[in-house]
Motif scaffolding. Sequence first.
Motif, PDB file in Angstrom:
ATOM      1  N   ARG A 190       0.819  -1.217   0.000  1.00 37.77           N
ATOM      2  CA  ARG A 190       0.000   0.000   0.000  1.00 37.77           C
ATOM      3  C   ARG A 190       0.854   1.269   0.000  1.00 37.77           C
ATOM      4  O   ARG A 190       0.330   2.373   0.104  1.00 37.77           O
ATOM      5  N   ALA A 191       2.166   1.107  -0.131  1.00 38.86           N
ATOM      6  CA  ALA A 191       3.069   2.265  -0.077  1.00 38.86           C
ATOM      7  C   ALA A 191       3.231   2.949  -1.428  1.00 38.86           C
ATOM      8  O   ALA A 191       3.897   3.982  -1.526  1.00 38.86           O
ATOM      9  N   TYR A 192       2.630   2.409  -2.488  1.00 41.92           N
ATOM     10  CA  TYR A 192       2.800   2.930  -3.840  1.00 41.92           C
ATOM     11  C   TYR A 192       1.614   2.469  -4.674  1.00 41.92           C
ATOM     12  O   TYR A 192       0.965   1.450  -4.352  1.00 41.92           O
ATOM     13  N   PRO A 193       1.290   3.170  -5.750  1.00 43.48           N
ATOM     14  CA  PRO A 193       0.228   2.696  -6.649  1.00 43.48           C
ATOM     15  C   PRO A 193       0.687   1.472  -7.427  1.00 43.48           C
ATOM     16  O   PRO A 193       1.883   1.294  -7.678  1.00 43.48           O
ATOM     17  N   VAL A 194      -0.279   0.649  -7.817  1.00 43.31           N
ATOM     18  CA  VAL A 194       0.015  -0.615  -8.495  1.00 43.31           C
ATOM     19  C   VAL A 194      -0.757  -0.695  -9.802  1.00 43.31           C
ATOM     20  O   VAL A 194      -1.931  -0.318  -9.875  1.00 43.31           O
ATOM     21  N   ILE A 195      -0.082  -1.173 -10.839  1.00 46.85           N
ATOM     22  CA  ILE A 195      -0.740  -1.609 -12.071  1.00 46.85           C
ATOM     23  C   ILE A 195      -0.666  -3.123 -12.066  1.00 46.85           C
ATOM     24  O   ILE A 195       0.420  -3.696 -12.063  1.00 46.85           O
ATOM     25  N   HIS A 196      -1.823  -3.767 -12.031  1.00 47.87           N
ATOM     26  CA  HIS A 196      -1.916  -5.212 -11.845  1.00 47.87           C
ATOM     27  C   HIS A 196      -2.219  -5.864 -13.193  1.00 47.87           C
ATOM     28  O   HIS A 196      -3.104  -5.401 -13.922  1.00 47.87           O
ATOM     29  N   VAL A 197      -1.521  -6.933 -13.529  1.00 46.61           N
ATOM     30  CA  VAL A 197      -1.642  -7.548 -14.852  1.00 46.61           C
ATOM     31  C   VAL A 197      -1.965  -9.030 -14.717  1.00 46.61           C
ATOM     32  O   VAL A 197      -1.247  -9.773 -14.035  1.00 46.61           O
ATOM     33  N   THR A 198      -3.056  -9.463 -15.373  1.00 45.29           N
ATOM     34  CA  THR A 198      -3.379 -10.880 -15.440  1.00 45.29           C
ATOM     35  C   THR A 198      -3.764 -11.236 -16.875  1.00 45.29           C
ATOM     36  O   THR A 198      -3.671 -10.418 -17.780  1.00 45.29           O
ATOM     37  N   GLY A 199      -4.218 -12.476 -17.084  1.00 47.86           N
ATOM     38  CA  GLY A 199      -4.542 -12.978 -18.415  1.00 47.86           C
ATOM     39  C   GLY A 199      -3.954 -14.371 -18.559  1.00 47.86           C
ATOM     40  O   GLY A 199      -3.293 -14.876 -17.643  1.00 47.86           O
ATOM     41  N   THR A 200      -4.194 -15.014 -19.678  1.00 49.36           N
ATOM     42  CA  THR A 200      -3.637 -16.352 -19.912  1.00 49.36           C
ATOM     43  C   THR A 200      -2.311 -16.268 -20.651  1.00 49.36           C
ATOM     44  O   THR A 200      -1.345 -16.925 -20.295  1.00 49.36           O
ATOM     45  N   ASN A 201      -2.243 -15.447 -21.682  1.00 49.43           N
ATOM     46  CA  ASN A 201      -1.016 -15.264 -22.453  1.00 49.43           C
ATOM     47  C   ASN A 201      -0.681 -13.777 -22.534  1.00 49.43           C
ATOM     48  O   ASN A 201      -1.567 -12.931 -22.580  1.00 49.43           O
ATOM     49  N   GLY A 202       0.614 -13.485 -22.560  1.00 50.77           N
ATOM     50  CA  GLY A 202       1.051 -12.108 -22.746  1.00 50.77           C
ATOM     51  C   GLY A 202       1.225 -11.296 -21.488  1.00 50.77           C
ATOM     52  O   GLY A 202       1.558 -10.114 -21.560  1.00 50.77           O
ATOM     53  N   LYS A 203       1.052 -11.916 -20.313  1.00 47.32           N
ATOM     54  CA  LYS A 203       1.141 -11.142 -19.067  1.00 47.32           C
ATOM     55  C   LYS A 203       2.526 -10.534 -18.857  1.00 47.32           C
ATOM     56  O   LYS A 203       2.659  -9.344 -18.588  1.00 47.32           O
ATOM     57  N   THR A 204       3.541 -11.388 -18.957  1.00 45.51           N
ATOM     58  CA  THR A 204       4.894 -10.900 -18.668  1.00 45.51           C
ATOM     59  C   THR A 204       5.332  -9.862 -19.688  1.00 45.51           C
ATOM     60  O   THR A 204       5.886  -8.810 -19.322  1.00 45.51           O
ATOM     61  N   SER A 205       5.108 -10.124 -20.972  1.00 46.47           N
ATOM     62  CA  SER A 205       5.492  -9.149 -22.003  1.00 46.47           C
ATOM     63  C   SER A 205       4.797  -7.817 -21.767  1.00 46.47           C
ATOM     64  O   SER A 205       5.419  -6.754 -21.842  1.00 46.47           O
ATOM     65  N   THR A 206       3.499  -7.869 -21.483  1.00 43.20           N
ATOM     66  CA  THR A 206       2.741  -6.635 -21.266  1.00 43.20           C
ATOM     67  C   THR A 206       3.238  -5.906 -20.030  1.00 43.20           C
ATOM     68  O   THR A 206       3.384  -4.672 -20.041  1.00 43.20           O
TER      69      THR A 206
END
Length: 426
Positions: A64-80
Amino acid sequence: MTGEDDLPGRPERPDYPRPPQDPALARRLREVEAEIFARRPEHAVEPTLDRISALAELLGDPQRAYPVIHVTGTNGKTSTARMIETLLRARGLRTGLFTSPHLSNVRERIVVDGEPLSAEAFLASYDDVAPYVALVDEREPLRLSFFEVLTAMAFAAFADAPVDVAVVEVGLGGTWDATNIADGAVAVVTPVSIDHTRYLGFTIEEIAAEKAGIIKPGAVAILGQQPLAAAEVLLRRAAEVEATVAREGLEFGVVARELAVGGQVITVRGLAGEYPDLLLPLFGDYQAQNAACALAAVEAFASGGPGGEPLGEDLVREAFATMTSPGRLEVVRRSPVVIADSAHNPAGMAASVAAVIEAFSFRTLIAVLAISEDKDVTPASWPRSRWACSGQTGSGWRTGSMTRSTSRWAWPTRRPPTAWVAPACW
């Protein structure tokens, strides 16, 4: 002794963590890594956030010390996620990046300001959380897992840095993933397809429902192009929590795309403007789509939602030109050309095959394949890959080999699933 990164013809990997030169430090690092890897593996999911929440609370809730952009999905998560981090850093922000799995070194997973944690920083992070890990292990009926410990280390390291924003990739699913103790200001869902059915469900709807759990009240949801069944589930979740939605193909997307030396040139329509003729040094239309999602996510983060001022065109152009995605159709050697890819489900394999056919014109192509034991390798699951491999596209496939990776979860070569693979692909 010559290391693999020193072999002739192999491109430089500046983001690869180098081993420590101090023997005592190297020994301590091996000990800590062994302690972490001895825990329950990350794919052995127990659907609760109680353990990681208890650990985070003892650590002062660093997520909670910083804003977060959270990424999920089946393919392409790490690249994105990597693309988002690159764009944020280009804007002058100090970034944290947490991705999984790692390719060669566990320290790849935790990155601060574009650099994987040094051996010293990794050990310091572990030493910071270890006493509290022991407390939670004693109190909970099940010990903290490998992934839960690494998630806590990442959140703590980002707070200590400190970072201006953290880009956090889900490990598996979303709702019950350890990273979901963070509330993303922006939630990105890359394309959803069938994978990890033992834990997430056997239908697109079930899997999408698990992934939708990262969309939090008041967040901005950036949705990559989805099957209709997944889109309905994701949109329903967004409506329930009053999240703002931006959809690829409607509010943003790839406008134009053409092959270029070393990758492709794309034009992207973002949430706030259009960005023409961007060099993206990655292969495949799926990477163009990942880049569009990443750009929309950063626009949303910068302005709080769709609309607002566009990002600087020069900034975007420079950031895109530096983007990398190790292990995703990565050219690891140039003479002869060797490509490494980590497709791990039917949709991913189909995308990889299509990208190879589009971007390369090999007269002879030798495929070496290793599969994890939990993957679905039945012929019916891989129709597009089999069609592409079969020579219908003139791809130049000639021969192949089934092997076993060093992973403890690799499919044993003594019973390879090649009854359909060999005739179709080689």
